[in-house]
Design an enzyme around this catalytic site. Structure first.
Site, PDB file in Angstrom:
ATOM      1  N   LYS A  73       0.836  -1.589   0.367  1.00 58.43           N
ATOM      2  CA  LYS A  73       0.315  -0.229   0.412  1.00 58.43           C
ATOM      3  C   LYS A  73       0.517   1.182   0.323  1.00 58.43           C
ATOM      4  O   LYS A  73       1.810   1.357   0.649  1.00 58.43           O
ATOM      5  CB  LYS A  73      -0.766   0.530   1.214  1.00 58.43           C
ATOM      6  CG  LYS A  73      -2.121   0.766   0.847  1.00 58.43           C
ATOM      7  CD  LYS A  73      -3.183   0.398   0.581  1.00 58.43           C
ATOM      8  CE  LYS A  73      -3.676   1.912  -0.075  1.00 58.43           C
ATOM      9  NZ  LYS A  73      -5.601   1.219  -0.590  1.00 58.43           N
ATOM     10  N   SER A 112      -1.389  -1.219  -3.951  1.00 63.47           N
ATOM     11  CA  SER A 112      -2.760  -0.136  -4.117  1.00 63.47           C
ATOM     12  C   SER A 112      -2.465   0.476  -3.452  1.00 63.47           C
ATOM     13  O   SER A 112      -1.116   1.058  -2.950  1.00 63.47           O
ATOM     14  CB  SER A 112      -3.538  -1.102  -2.998  1.00 63.47           C
ATOM     15  OG  SER A 112      -4.199  -2.548  -3.310  1.00 63.47           O
TER      16      SER A 112
END
Length: 381
Positions: free
Chosen positions: A175, A245
């Site tokens: 992330k 992500s």
């Protein structure tokens, strides 16, 4: 003299993976029930990967809502501030559950830590390691400084997992932070220029940097800053094991490494395969085959019950075609292209598995072949 034979206790760590449903983005009731029953210990939870029902864009606050709820629950159980936990425990969320995709989250818990050298014999089991980079300034997002920070964090997560060889890494989930308007203005006030002030574009650059950093750490790309111009330009450069992500809810690069090691025990294994395009159902079969499963054409119910989690990255082919046929995902002004592709690929994979609880994330820049992505499966063997 009477003697008693005894088997030495296996003290190697073991990974537990729980896939849990949510009724809304702040619903942690399934996890709370496991903690109450003693089936999981809060102190053993090391990472969470989840799929929320937001729009998946810059303003998708379902990710932050879930993260806040998770840290609040664990803080109460551990007697520690939520502000401290959020800096230690990776919580990787992807918004957007289009089509048949079902909101859910996957909890990773490990008992003990890998100690000593890896045994020369024995079967390797699924291992996990995590790491977080230092704070990523807005002006470093999408630049080589972020690539280098991710590469260092992936190596740190490998050490945390007790995985010494890059070839033993099955999958890396990241992330990364993006540039918001406020972050861009703050950087300018400090005399720094951001790569792009467009939040959506910055997310693409951040994902690309995460993929490059992973590829370098795993030996898929050379550690060469001269490659920086290739970010979002040369899609022949990619990692076949990175899933990245991006979101406004994080300010550093959060890394989860999953792989196999004889230092670990347990029945879990993982298979990962690159998808060459959005119709590559064979890649789903390859990932299943790696964990001893076969779909004919859909998994049998007893085989589907062995699956602990599934992670997919996908991307609308930027050339505007899928196997020679024109697609309109990139030209649709009503529905974002990433929502199109999540719905399409999610249905393809769910159809093979017979289960809609799949983490399907768009934005697969440099994550698998251009116009494709990757699919990864954790299963009990």
């Amino acid at each position: 003299m009477h003697t008693t034979n005894s088997t030495p206790l296996d003290t190697r760590p073991q990974l537990q993976v729980r896939r849990l449903a949510m009724a809304h983005p702040g619903d942690l009731s399934a996890l709370a029930a496991l903690l109450d029953a003693g089936a999981l210990q809060a102190r053993d939870i090391v990472a969470v990967i989840g799929k929320t029902e937001g729009n998946g864009g810059v303003n998708d606050f379902t990710r932050g809502y879930f993260t806040q709820s998770l840290m609040g629950l664990l803080a109460a159980r551990l007697g520690r501030p939520a502000e401290a936990l959020v800096r230690e425990l990776p919580c990787v969320l992807s918004g957007g559950t289009e089509g048949v995709l079902s909101p859910h989250y996957v909890v990773f818990a490990r008992s003990g830590r890998p100690e000593g050298a890896e045994p020369a014999t024995g079967e390797a089991a699924l291992a996990i390691g995590t790491a977080m980079s230092a704070h990523t300034p807005a002006h470093e997002v999408g630049r080589w400084a972020q690539v280098a920070a991710v590469a260092d964090a992936v190596r740190a997560a490998m050490r945390d997992a007790g995985i010494a060889r890059a070839e033993d890494v099955a999958f890396v989930q990241l992330k990364t932070p993006c540039v918001t308007s406020a972050r861009a203005q703050a950087a300018a006030a400090e005399g720094h220029a951001v790569l792009t002030a467009d939040p959506g574009r910055s997310m693409a650059y951040a994902r690309a940097a995460g993929a490059f950093g992973t590829a370098i750490a795993l030996g898929e790309l050379p550690d060469d800053a001269a490659l920086e111009p290739a970010l979002l330009r040369d899609f022949e450069h990619f990692s076949s094991r990175a899933s990245v992500s991006c979101g406004v809810e994080v300010e550093c690069n959060e890394v989860i490494v999953l792989g196999h090691s004889r230092r670990w025990q347990g029945p879990l294994r993982m298979g990962c395969a690159p998808m060459r395009d959005a119709l590559d159902i064979a890649a789903v079969g390859a990932a299943l085959s790696a964990v001893g499963l076969r779909a004919r054409p859909q998994l049998a119910a007893e085989d589907a019950s062995r699956i602990a989690a599934v992670f997919v990255k996908c991307e609308p082919d930027r050339r505007g075609q899928v196997r020679g046929a024109r697609h309109t995902m990139l030209d649709d002004t009503d529905i974002n292209a990433q929502r199109h592709i999540r719905g399409a690929v999610g249905a393809l994979v769910a159809g093979v598995l017979g289960d809609p609880r799949i983490f399907v994330s768009g934005g697969a820049e440099h994550q698998g072949p251009d116009g494709g992505g990757l699919v990864a499966v954790i299963a009990h063997v």
